[in-house]
Write an enzyme that holds these catalytic residues in place. Structure first.
Site, short mmCIF file in Angstrom:
data_model
loop_
_atom_site.label_atom_id
_atom_site.label_comp_id
_atom_site.label_asym_id
_atom_site.label_seq_id
_atom_site.Cartn_x
_atom_site.Cartn_y
_atom_site.Cartn_z
N SER A 149 0.73 -1.27 -0.07
CA SER A 149 -0.08 -0.14 -0.02
C SER A 149 0.97 1.20 0.03
CB SER A 149 -1.04 -0.10 1.16
OG SER A 149 -1.36 1.35 1.35
N TYR A 174 -2.14 -0.12 9.97
CA TYR A 174 -2.54 -0.67 8.62
C TYR A 174 -1.21 -0.58 7.81
CZ TYR A 174 -4.03 -1.21 3.69
OH TYR A 174 -4.38 -1.70 2.33
#
Length: 341
Positions: A149, A174
């Protein structure tokens, strides 16, 4: 277009998710034997996930059952509802199916949700990822491709973001789990010799998109006359990347033998868009004005993202082409059709 390599049997995790669904659909068209896996959790409305895989020929009645393989009634696609954390069932699946390649798109998603529910991220993004790597090692997987990501870049100020940049300061759990995935993949490639390729996705949007993402949230609120939440008072930019550009990039990585054992790439549009410009385009396509609730920056949010995609262009001839205008229109057309507006 398929290569001459006999990599015919592929596992796609997160198959009922936004990117996973689109990838499975494209792989099926290209003649792959595709096996989809998803746990269909309730992070957002599971019905959207069931409807995605219904498009691939998997009925909800079968997909609801855990650890039961469903055969598509349309094509060669198969599906199983399974948790990656399941150390008993996951290896059985690998042993029985004999996959050539694995694409891991399964993860507990969402930067903000990770602040409130850290355990979900450890279970899925760390434990589940480790289990996949173990299965790849033990069952002869030739190439493991996985989603990372843009969030790993944190508050990096150097633009555009490059895979050569330091990413040791994630500002959400995350992001930390995605950075951990990259390190784990590197270690497994080094120790056990199979190839791993990580793709750092940049703000993917398009039809069948996630309800917690800006494109969906803004469109839904504007149509229903609710105010939209504009964080950081609109002073942020995102490298919005349309889903078909993402899928074309992932396919190129799947279809071509990687040069190194371990590779890492950014995959984005490489054209940052101001958030207010993005909102303006949604307003234009809807022919409605948004009520804007201007709010401060949220914990875990970054101000700007911008992908340096030269590596993917050089090695895989990646060439994103969809404009914001075209992409927003396509999403809104899908939204109106799906929700009958």
């Amino acid at each position: 277009m398929r290569t001459s390599l006999e990599n015919k049997n592929i596992l796609v995790t997160g198959a009922a998710g936004f990117i996973g669904y689109h990838l499975c659909k494209k792989l099926i068209v290209e003649g792959w034997s595709v096996f989809g896996l998803d746990n269909i959790n309730d992070y957002y409305d599971p019905q959207l996930k069931f409807d995605r895989i219904k498009e691939l020929g998997i009925l909800k009645e079968g997909a609801q059952k855990y650890n039961s393989i469903c055969q598509s009634n349309l094509n060669s696609f198969q599906f199983i509802r399974l948790n990656l954390e399941d150390r008993k069932q996951l290896p059985k699946l690998f042993e029985n199916q004999q996959f050539d390649k694995v694409v891991n798109l399964a993860a507990q998603a969402g930067v903000r949700y990770s602040i409130e529910n850290p355990e979900a991220y450890i279970d899925s993004n760390i434990v589940g990822f480790a289990n996949l790597l173990e299965c790849c090692r033990n069952y002869g997987i030739k190439h493991f491709i996985y989603a990372s990501s843009s969030s790993v870049y944190g508050q990096n100020l150097k633009m555009p973001f490059s895979v050569e940049d330091n990413v040791d300061h994630p500002i959400s759990l995350y992001a930390a789990t995605k950075k951990s995935n990259e390190l784990m993949a590197y270690t497994y490639s080094h120790l056990y010799g199979f190839k791993t390729t990580g793709l750092r996705f940049f703000t993917v949007y398009g039809p069948w998109g996630r309800p917690d993402m800006a494109m969906f949230l803004f469109t839904d609120a504007i149509i229903k006359g609710r105010p939209i939440k504009v964080f950081n008072r609109g002073n942020q930019e995102r490298d919005f990347t349309y889903i078909t550009d993402i899928i074309e990039g992932v396919l190129k990585v799947i279809n071509q033998e990687p040069k190194q054992k371990y590779s890492l790439y950014n995959i984005g549009n490489s054209k940052p868009v101001k958030l207010m410009g993005f909102i303006n385009e949604i307003e234009k396509q809807l022919e409605l004005k948004a009520k804007k609730d201007m709010l401060p920056k949220q914990p875990g949010d970054v101000s700007r993202t911008w992908a340096d995609v030269e590596g993917l262009k050089t090695d895989f001839h990646y060439s994103p082409s969809i404009t914001i205008e075209e992409g927003v229109k396509n999403f809104i057309d899908w939204y109106k059709d799906y929700y009958k507006y």
